[in-house]
Design a protein around this motif. Structure first.
Motif, short mmCIF file in Angstrom:
data_model
loop_
_atom_site.label_atom_id
_atom_site.label_comp_id
_atom_site.label_asym_id
_atom_site.label_seq_id
_atom_site.Cartn_x
_atom_site.Cartn_y
_atom_site.Cartn_z
N TRP A 1 8.87 5.39 -3.15
CA TRP A 1 8.15 4.73 -4.24
C TRP A 1 9.08 4.43 -5.41
O TRP A 1 9.00 3.36 -6.02
CB TRP A 1 7.00 5.62 -4.69
N ASN B 1 11.38 1.43 -4.57
CA ASN B 1 10.63 0.39 -3.89
C ASN B 1 11.05 -1.02 -4.31
O ASN B 1 11.57 -1.81 -3.52
CB ASN B 1 9.14 0.59 -4.12
N TRP C 1 7.91 9.90 -2.27
CA TRP C 1 8.19 9.72 -3.69
C TRP C 1 9.49 8.96 -3.90
O TRP C 1 9.60 8.07 -4.75
CB TRP C 1 8.25 11.08 -4.38
N HIS D 1 5.11 16.09 -9.80
CA HIS D 1 4.44 15.10 -8.94
C HIS D 1 3.53 15.76 -7.91
O HIS D 1 2.33 15.45 -7.85
CB HIS D 1 5.50 14.25 -8.23
N ASN E 1 0.84 -1.19 0.00
CA ASN E 1 0.00 0.00 0.00
C ASN E 1 0.89 1.25 0.00
O ASN E 1 0.71 2.17 0.78
CB ASN E 1 -0.91 -0.01 1.23
N TYR E 2 1.85 1.27 -0.93
CA TYR E 2 2.83 2.35 -0.96
C TYR E 2 2.20 3.69 -1.29
O TYR E 2 2.70 4.73 -0.89
CB TYR E 2 3.93 2.03 -1.97
N ASN E 3 1.09 3.69 -2.04
CA ASN E 3 0.47 4.95 -2.41
C ASN E 3 -0.06 5.70 -1.20
O ASN E 3 -0.04 6.93 -1.14
CB ASN E 3 -0.66 4.71 -3.41
N VAL F 1 -7.90 10.26 -3.16
CA VAL F 1 -6.49 10.50 -2.86
C VAL F 1 -6.18 11.99 -2.93
O VAL F 1 -5.54 12.55 -2.04
CB VAL F 1 -5.60 9.71 -3.83
N ASN G 1 -9.21 8.63 -8.85
CA ASN G 1 -8.36 8.83 -7.67
C ASN G 1 -8.76 10.10 -6.90
O ASN G 1 -7.91 10.73 -6.27
CB ASN G 1 -6.89 8.95 -8.11
N GLU H 1 3.04 7.02 0.82
CA GLU H 1 3.72 8.11 0.13
C GLU H 1 3.18 9.47 0.56
O GLU H 1 3.94 10.44 0.69
CB GLU H 1 3.57 7.95 -1.38
N TRP H 2 1.88 9.56 0.81
CA TRP H 2 1.25 10.83 1.13
C TRP H 2 0.81 10.93 2.58
O TRP H 2 0.03 11.83 2.94
CB TRP H 2 0.02 11.05 0.23
N ALA I 1 -0.62 16.15 -7.98
CA ALA I 1 -1.44 15.50 -6.96
C ALA I 1 -2.38 16.49 -6.28
O ALA I 1 -3.50 16.14 -5.91
CB ALA I 1 -0.53 14.84 -5.92
#
Length: 279
Positions: A201, A204, A198, A229, A143-145, A245, A242, A148-149, A233
């Protein structure tokens, strides 16, 4: 049959009769023995005794809690150093209220702001460093996404810590400058933790840092992260698949800035109009 000419009542007796008439009490004041009261209550209604203006002010005025001068109730204000606690408040006049605000404002400048800035840097390094280390240490998580945030989702944490450290640095005083300092370093913490996410990721699955001699592969420029990036976002609210997110990132950053703003404020004067409660 003749009557003796009555002696006029003194000032206090006439004032008592006038106040009794206004309150609906028709009983006349007592007179001295040997005199007959010939002035009926209607005479008081047509020719009342004027009250001294100084006595009117003394009866209707209230004293300031600091300078103890008399003021009308509508000229007074309730002042407190706590936003939602009025138990320890004081009733002050306009002049004393102005002096309190000026005194409070003058205490949070110069060296105080410099100390607040130093403590803000310390809070920024501690919070962003710990969050970035945690993000990078679990970069292999599927669940890196989310990770990341995470610094943006929970920006209230660095916002609160940095805000409190700024407040401590300035001596728990108050100024708009110290609140802006706390907000700036909270925003910087969001950017740094997102950059760490980032990097995690990118590194990774293939562990680029150990397989490549090109350091820019493992640590791309921060400007590339901001333009290619982070900005995407934050601004891509039309990316409906998304959308959660993107909303989480935006709302998290806003919540962190608001938290930093309020947690960094020091002692200040909160006021509300003074009202006399009826019995």
């Amino acid at each position: 049959m003749s009557f003796e000419k009555p002696t006029p009542p003194d000032h206090e007796t006439a004032l008592d009769d006038w106040q009794q008439m206004l309150s609906g009490i028709s009983q006349p004041a007592a007179v001295s023995p040997g005199h007959v009261q010939t002035a009926p209550l209607a005479a008081l209604q047509t020719a009342p005794v004027e009250q001294d203006p100084a006595e009117d002010l003394a009866e209707s005025a209230l004293a300031c809690g600091l300078c103890y001068r008399p003021f009308a109730a509508e000229d007074l204000s309730v002042a407190s150093k706590e936003r939602f606690n009025w138990e320890s408040s004081v009733v002050v006049c306009p002049e004393c209220l102005t002096e309190l605000k000026l005194e409070m404002r003058a205490r949070s400048s110069g060296a105080d702001l410099l100390l607040g800035l130093v403590w803000a840097v310390i809070g920024f390094v501690v919070t962003s460093g710990l969050i970035s280390l945690a993000i990078y240490s679990i970069r292999s998580d599927s669940n890196y996404n989310f990770w990341e945030w995470i610094g943006c989702y929970f920006a209230v944490v660095p916002g609160f810590i940095i805000g409190r450290m700024v407040r401590y640095g300035v001596g728990r005083r108050h100024s708009l400058e110290q609140q802006l300092i706390a907000m700036f370093f909270t925003l910087a913490a969001c950017f740094v933790t997102a950059y760490a996410g980032w990097l995690a990721w990118n590194n990774n699955f293939f562990d680029v840092l150990t397989k490549s001699t090109n350091r820019s592969v493992g640590f791309p420029p921060f400007t590339a992260f901001l333009n290619g990036h982070l900005w995407v976002a934050i601004s891509s609210l039309t990316d409906f698949p998304n959308i959660l997110v993107h909303l989480g990132i935006d709302l998290g950053i806003i919540a962190g800035l608001v938290t930093a703003f309020f947690s960094s404020e020091g002692a200040r004067i909160y006021t509300r109009p003074f009202t006399v409660e009826a019995d």
